[in-house]
Design a protein around this motif. Structure first.
Motif, PDB file in Angstrom:
ATOM      1  N   ASP A 114      17.378 -63.879 -12.418  1.00 48.39           N
ATOM      2  CA  ASP A 114      17.779 -63.603 -11.040  1.00 48.39           C
ATOM      3  C   ASP A 114      19.305 -63.556 -10.954  1.00 48.39           C
ATOM      4  O   ASP A 114      20.011 -64.369 -11.566  1.00 48.39           O
ATOM      5  N   ARG A 115      19.785 -62.609 -10.142  1.00 47.55           N
ATOM      6  CA  ARG A 115      21.235 -62.468 -10.013  1.00 47.55           C
ATOM      7  C   ARG A 115      21.886 -63.776  -9.568  1.00 47.55           C
ATOM      8  O   ARG A 115      22.939 -64.176 -10.095  1.00 47.55           O
ATOM      9  N   GLY A 116      21.262 -64.458  -8.630  1.00 46.77           N
ATOM     10  CA  GLY A 116      21.837 -65.701  -8.129  1.00 46.77           C
ATOM     11  C   GLY A 116      21.800 -66.839  -9.128  1.00 46.77           C
ATOM     12  O   GLY A 116      22.450 -67.873  -8.911  1.00 46.77           O
ATOM     13  N   LEU A 117      21.030 -66.689 -10.213  1.00 54.00           N
ATOM     14  CA  LEU A 117      20.919 -67.747 -11.214  1.00 54.00           C
ATOM     15  C   LEU A 117      21.738 -67.460 -12.465  1.00 54.00           C
ATOM     16  O   LEU A 117      21.848 -68.322 -13.337  1.00 54.00           O
ATOM     17  N   ASP A 142      24.743 -61.794  -3.726  1.00 52.39           N
ATOM     18  CA  ASP A 142      25.790 -60.852  -4.115  1.00 52.39           C
ATOM     19  C   ASP A 142      26.719 -61.468  -5.157  1.00 52.39           C
ATOM     20  O   ASP A 142      27.910 -61.148  -5.222  1.00 52.39           O
ATOM     21  N   THR A 143      26.165 -62.367  -5.980  1.00 52.55           N
ATOM     22  CA  THR A 143      26.940 -63.016  -7.028  1.00 52.55           C
ATOM     23  C   THR A 143      27.595 -61.971  -7.926  1.00 52.55           C
ATOM     24  O   THR A 143      26.935 -61.023  -8.367  1.00 52.55           O
ATOM     25  N   ALA A 144      28.880 -62.143  -8.199  1.00 53.91           N
ATOM     26  CA  ALA A 144      29.585 -61.215  -9.078  1.00 53.91           C
ATOM     27  C   ALA A 144      29.019 -61.294 -10.491  1.00 53.91           C
ATOM     28  O   ALA A 144      28.679 -62.378 -10.987  1.00 53.91           O
ATOM     29  N   LEU A 145      28.900 -60.144 -11.136  1.00 58.77           N
ATOM     30  CA  LEU A 145      28.357 -60.086 -12.487  1.00 58.77           C
ATOM     31  C   LEU A 145      29.489 -59.960 -13.497  1.00 58.77           C
ATOM     32  O   LEU A 145      30.446 -59.203 -13.279  1.00 58.77           O
ATOM     33  N   PRO A 146      29.400 -60.681 -14.617  1.00 60.23           N
ATOM     34  CA  PRO A 146      30.425 -60.529 -15.656  1.00 60.23           C
ATOM     35  C   PRO A 146      30.425 -59.100 -16.205  1.00 60.23           C
ATOM     36  O   PRO A 146      29.391 -58.427 -16.229  1.00 60.23           O
ATOM     37  N   ALA A 147      31.591 -58.646 -16.645  1.00 54.07           N
ATOM     38  CA  ALA A 147      31.692 -57.334 -17.281  1.00 54.07           C
ATOM     39  C   ALA A 147      31.298 -57.488 -18.746  1.00 54.07           C
ATOM     40  O   ALA A 147      32.105 -57.889 -19.587  1.00 54.07           O
ATOM     41  N   ASP A 148      30.052 -57.202 -19.025  1.00 56.23           N
ATOM     42  CA  ASP A 148      29.534 -57.408 -20.381  1.00 56.23           C
ATOM     43  C   ASP A 148      28.469 -56.348 -20.636  1.00 56.23           C
ATOM     44  O   ASP A 148      27.561 -56.174 -19.818  1.00 56.23           O
ATOM     45  N   PRO A 149      28.552 -55.641 -21.762  1.00 56.84           N
ATOM     46  CA  PRO A 149      27.581 -54.560 -22.020  1.00 56.84           C
ATOM     47  C   PRO A 149      26.152 -55.048 -22.201  1.00 56.84           C
ATOM     48  O   PRO A 149      25.211 -54.246 -22.124  1.00 56.84           O
ATOM     49  N   ARG A 150      25.970 -56.357 -22.427  1.00 58.77           N
ATOM     50  CA  ARG A 150      24.610 -56.877 -22.595  1.00 58.77           C
ATOM     51  C   ARG A 150      23.888 -57.028 -21.265  1.00 58.77           C
ATOM     52  O   ARG A 150      22.668 -57.220 -21.235  1.00 58.77           O
TER      53      ARG A 150
END
Length: 537
Positions: A114-117, A142-150
């Motif tokens: 989950d995005r929030g987790l 709307d938790t920010a997501l790390p910039a990671d290709p995985r």
């Protein structure tokens, strides 16, 4: 001589395709904000099947979820095992150490989160190098997501996928039904968590057990709400059972707030729901605020349901909380409580006592109690107390990549660690966990029984009893109690209340009032945390 029946394997693929063919119109409602049909959900599962192929997830690979109860999680429940991968549901409340251990030990290939987790698990990502992909499930946050290709987006993957159009069942036609379908780790309270590896056969048989009439008896007319988390031992079989029966599903999402749960139950006309006792306790103030008249069956598990709590629901709704007993190792449901026809002439008090027992085993589940010291099987007289052992086609016969021979008998029964009695009707009544018994002056005190009598006081919300070291008696009971808001009950009044109900040497030496009690990751009361606090003082 062998029978001449078709050797069709028992698989989760059948559950999926049965729901698709017969119950496509039935609904899956999530958190009061989304409503899809089974047809929609299974169409997404068919797309997820090809997504897993495109991500090059091998057959037999562990695919993990770190998520709340939602229709996307349900889609993963279906697609992963139906494509011969292994669904690994992870407790979202785990400590970082246990989380890292479990993901590494399982060798998870992909994690759906989950995005929030994500923020809870991402600090461990560098120590989880075997995970190739992190697929993020939208959950309204709307938790920010790390910039990671995985990191990949679930909805984007599904939207761009071509659905698998063949028969999942046909891919299993010549397969072994004992292929692994799911993996769930125990709580690890007495050592590292241990993985319980379910098979397609065990899951389907357990699913049929939830449909057994007179027990849970899931039916097409039901509206089923698994409040118990999806990560908690297959959500007690309720998702697969509802799909098999054709019942509608209501999923609470990420919120466990009492008002949210009760509003959902009212709005969706829920008929069957399952939750741990702490959740049912939190809902008591909501019972008069909502119309829950559609409810026909409330399931309690994870720990003993206090009789007073069950009777509160019976008085308010006409439906008691039905006891169950099980373990992660039992898929998890092994026993369901409630009265039977032989109790029709019993007194009201006698029926309360029957409802307070854990109940009778589901079909195909066998129980026995044995003397702890000699291993001799004990009589089913309702009074002989011994270790509960269990056997059956959905009971674990070992642990994933762990030697635990002491957990099983030489003849293959699972040692549960519970002390219990069995009576002539096969009713199981738990006395205590072996590790939770209190030995005082050479005599045993059952913490479970002592908790039940303390919980009978109307101002007691929750209680946990543990043994505290004592120089004279070896151990003495201490009760940790949560009172209802505004209550002025004293420790002395509580002790007076229970004095007629127990032996005097059972009376707790101390009553400690607390705002809340510590819990494990699955919502159970954590007696180990209380013991640790005693040892540190």
């Amino acid at each position: 001589m062998y029978g001449l029946m078709q050797p069709r394997p028992l698989t989760i693929a059948h559950i999926l395709e049965r729901a698709e063919a017969l119950f496509a119109h039935k609904q899956v409602a999530t958190a009061g904000v989304e409503r899809l049909t089974y047809a929609d959900v299974i169409a997404h599962a068919r797309r997820l099947a090809t997504v897993l192929d495109s991500l090059k997830v091998p057959s037999g690979a562990r695919v993990a979820t770190f998520a709340s109860n939602s229709r996307r999680h349900l889609e993963i429940y279906l697609a992963v095992p139906a494509t011969k991968r292994v669904l690994h549901t992870i407790n979202i409340r785990l400590s970082a150490d246990h989380l890292e251990y479990i993901v590494d030990h399982a060798e998870d290939d992909v994690v759906f989160v989950d995005r929030g987790l994500l923020a809870r698990i991402w600090p461990s990502v560098d120590r989880l190098s075997r995970v190739r992909h992190w697929v993020v499930l939208p959950d309204g946050s709307d938790t920010a997501l790390p910039a990671d290709p995985r990191i990949l987006g679930y909805d984007e993957l599904i939207a761009g996928a071509v659905p698998f159009t063949g028969s999942f069942e046909d891919t299993f036609a010549l397969a072994d039904e004992n292929l692994a379908s799911g993996l769930c780790y125990t709580s690890g309270t007495t050592g590292p968590p241990k993985g319980v590896l379910y098979s397609h056969r065990s899951t389907v048989l357990h699913c049929l057990g939830t449909l057994a009439a007179g027990l849970i008896g899931l039916a097409e007319s039901d509206v089923v709400m698994p409040i118990v988390p999806f990560f908690h031992a297959n959500a007690w079989g309720l998702p697969y059972g509802a799909l098999m029966a054709g019942a509608s599903l209501v999923l609470p999402g990420s919120s466990a707030e009492p008002a949210h749960l009760s509003r959902l139950m009212e709005a969706e006309r829920v008929t069957v729901a399952g939750a741990v006792p702490t959740v049912w306790t939190s809902l008591v103030p909501e019972l008069r605020r909502h119309d829950l008249s559609a409810v026909r069956f409330l399931l309690g598990g994870g720990s003993a349901v206090p009789p007073a709590l069950s009777e509160t629901y019976r008085a308010a709704l006409g439906v008691p909380i039905t006891h169950s007993w099980g373990m992660t190792e039992v898929s998890p449901v092994g026993v369901i409580g409630g009265t039977r026809t032989q109790h029709r002439e019993a007194t009201a008090l006698e029926r309360v006592a029957v409802r307070a027992a854990q109940g009778q085993p589901l079909p195909l589940v066998n129980l026995r109690t044995v003397d702890v010291e000699t291993g001799r099987e004990l009589p089913r007289d309702g009074s002989a107390v011994g270790e509960l052992q269990v056997a059956g086609p959905w009971v674990a016969g070992g642990y994933f990549r762990v030697d635990a021979d002491d957990s099983f008998t030489d003849d293959g029964w699972l040692r549960t660690g519970d002390l219990a009695t069995l009576d002539g009707d096969g009713y199981l009544r738990l006395v205590d966990r072996m590790k939770d018994l209190i030995k005082s002056g050479g005599e045993w005190i059952s913490s479970v029984e002592l908790e039940a009598v303390i919980a009978s006081h109307p101002d007691v919300v929750e209680v946990a009893v543990i043994g505290r070291p004592d120089p004279r008696w070896a151990e003495r009971p201490v009760a940790y109690v949560v009172l209802r808001d505004g209550s002025a009950v004293t420790a002395e009044e509580l002790v007076r209340h229970i004095t007629p109900m127990v032996a005097r040497w059972w009376l707790p030496d101390e009553v400690v009032f607390m705002a809340t009690l510590p819990r494990t990751g699955t919502g159970k009361l954590s007696k180990s945390a209380l013991r640790d606090s005693v040892r540190s003082t």
